[in-house]
Design an enzyme around this catalytic site. Sequence first.
Site, PDB file in Angstrom:
ATOM      1  N   ASP A   6      47.827  46.368  64.804  1.00 34.63           N
ATOM      2  CA  ASP A   6      47.158  47.314  63.905  1.00 34.63           C
ATOM      3  C   ASP A   6      47.267  48.747  64.436  1.00 34.63           C
ATOM      4  OD1 ASP A   6      45.765  48.030  61.640  1.00 34.63           O
ATOM      5  OD2 ASP A   6      43.795  47.681  62.529  1.00 34.63           O
ATOM      6  N   HIS A  50      55.198  52.281  60.458  1.00 32.41           N
ATOM      7  CA  HIS A  50      55.631  50.878  60.386  1.00 32.41           C
ATOM      8  C   HIS A  50      56.978  50.692  61.081  1.00 32.41           C
ATOM      9  CE1 HIS A  50      52.200  49.979  58.030  1.00 32.41           C
ATOM     10  NE2 HIS A  50      52.601  50.565  56.928  1.00 32.41           N
ATOM     11  N   GLU A 104      45.796  40.079  52.245  1.00 26.41           N
ATOM     12  CA  GLU A 104      45.040  41.180  51.629  1.00 26.41           C
ATOM     13  C   GLU A 104      45.850  42.480  51.604  1.00 26.41           C
ATOM     14  OE1 GLU A 104      43.612  39.061  53.958  1.00 26.41           O
ATOM     15  OE2 GLU A 104      42.647  37.953  52.351  1.00 26.41           O
ATOM     16  N   LEU A 110      61.231  31.543  74.026  1.00 25.21           N
ATOM     17  CA  LEU A 110      59.965  31.948  73.400  1.00 25.21           C
ATOM     18  C   LEU A 110      59.875  31.448  71.954  1.00 25.21           C
ATOM     19  CD1 LEU A 110      57.384  33.851  73.579  1.00 25.21           C
ATOM     20  CD2 LEU A 110      58.820  35.556  72.447  1.00 25.21           C
TER      21      LEU A 110
HETATM   22  C1  IPE Z   1      45.361  43.314  59.754  1.00 23.97           C
HETATM   23  O1  IPE Z   1      45.394  44.698  59.696  1.00 23.97           O
HETATM   24  C2  IPE Z   1      46.646  42.758  59.264  1.00 23.97           C
HETATM   25  C3  IPE Z   1      47.837  43.107  60.028  1.00 23.97           C
HETATM   26  C4  IPE Z   1      47.895  43.739  61.164  1.00 23.97           C
HETATM   27  C5  IPE Z   1      49.052  42.631  59.460  1.00 23.97           C
HETATM   28  P1  IPE Z   1      44.701  45.502  58.507  1.00 23.97           P
HETATM   29  O2  IPE Z   1      44.857  46.939  58.817  1.00 23.97           O
HETATM   30  O3  IPE Z   1      45.232  45.052  57.210  1.00 23.97           O
HETATM   31  O4  IPE Z   1      43.172  45.037  58.636  1.00 23.97           O
HETATM   32  P2  IPE Z   1      41.852  45.668  58.014  1.00 23.97           P
HETATM   33  O5  IPE Z   1      42.087  45.844  56.553  1.00 23.97           O
HETATM   34  O6  IPE Z   1      41.623  46.959  58.699  1.00 23.97           O
HETATM   35  O7  IPE Z   1      40.778  44.671  58.332  1.00 23.97           O
HETATM   36  C1  IPE Z   2      49.217  47.471  60.725  1.00 26.69           C
HETATM   37  O1  IPE Z   2      49.023  48.841  60.729  1.00 26.69           O
HETATM   38  C2  IPE Z   2      50.427  47.080  59.900  1.00 26.69           C
HETATM   39  C3  IPE Z   2      50.090  46.378  58.645  1.00 26.69           C
HETATM   40  C4  IPE Z   2      48.919  45.995  58.265  1.00 26.69           C
HETATM   41  C5  IPE Z   2      51.220  46.113  57.763  1.00 26.69           C
HETATM   42  P1  IPE Z   2      48.203  49.561  59.572  1.00 26.69           P
HETATM   43  O2  IPE Z   2      49.146  49.935  58.497  1.00 26.69           O
HETATM   44  O3  IPE Z   2      47.045  48.730  59.162  1.00 26.69           O
HETATM   45  O4  IPE Z   2      47.703  50.855  60.321  1.00 26.69           O
HETATM   46  P2  IPE Z   2      46.292  51.584  60.158  1.00 26.69           P
HETATM   47  O5  IPE Z   2      45.238  50.566  60.447  1.00 26.69           O
HETATM   48  O6  IPE Z   2      46.210  52.091  58.760  1.00 26.69           O
HETATM   49  O7  IPE Z   2      46.347  52.673  61.167  1.00 26.69           O
HETATM   50 MG    MG Z   3      45.093  48.648  59.742  1.00 25.15          MG
END
Ligand code: IPE
Ligand code: IPE
Ligand code: MG
Length: 242
Positions: A12, A29, A59, A123
């Site tokens: 995240d 990303h 989600e 792995l």
């Molecule tokens: C969780 O991250 C899912 C992934 C890292 C793929 P999100 O950014 O979607 O989670 P929330 O919405 O903050 O809980």
């Molecule tokens: C995690 O990073 C990647 C996915 C959920 C695809 P985020 O895109 O959720 O990054 P933040 O949380 O908005 O910084």
């Molecule tokens: Mg996020």
Amino acid sequence: MNLPNHIAIVMDGNGRWAEQRHRPRTFGHQAGVRAARDIVKVCAQRHIRALTLFAFSSENWNRPVGEVKRLMDLFLRSIEREVDDLHRNGVRLRFIGDRTAFSPDLREGMARSELLTAANDGLQLAIAVNYGGRWDIAQAARQMASEVKAGHLDLDEISETNLARRFCLADFPEPDLLIRTGGERRISNFLLWQLAYTELYFCDTLWPDFDADALDQALSDFASRQRRFGRTGKQVKKVGNA
Ligand code: IPE
Ligand code: IPE
Ligand code: MG
């Protein structure tokens, strides 16, 4: 040092990493893919047996259409670009989650890379895409119900062990360590059942900045924990010394 057999990571913080640089979220990303590639290598070097990376949750479809589309393109390109290297390094790759929502191209790319690496015994890497812990439990329950209906399974054979056999990661040991980067302290519908006794490690580092040093910090934190599984500390020490 006591190493985890299976590490699960909620990757995240890509979006915030990009925002800090005044760049579009997709830039984050892309950096996130590079971080994932590096962490896979480091885990292989540290002889970790299994790694599960949360790349896209069930989600995440709720995000703006443009971001979702760019993420899908990025998945496809990354699979195509990385699979040969993973294969050379003995990694066995697999995707977990509901694939029915993906484009035929992406589904094919996933299937091809799984087939190519199927016999590798390095792995074991699982990438969770369109994955939700609740979905996983529901699909396992549905499988069991249809086996009962068909007369292949008795009602009294419904048990934790039998349900767990039908989860996507049935052949992986349960995660010993869950890492979530990006500062949030939640599970976000990742491996709900499997995390029952997993050690949780949260750090503020945004995923694109999560490197070998950051992983080593998580590993040494893990090594310092006492896992009791319901027993007392004293009992665990005795077993440990035996
Ligand atoms: C969780 O991250 C899912 C992934 C890292 C793929 P999100 O950014 O979607 O989670 P929330 O919405 O903050 O809980
Ligand atoms: C995690 O990073 C990647 C996915 C959920 C695809 P985020 O895109 O959720 O990054 P933040 O949380 O908005 O910084
Ligand atoms: Mg996020």
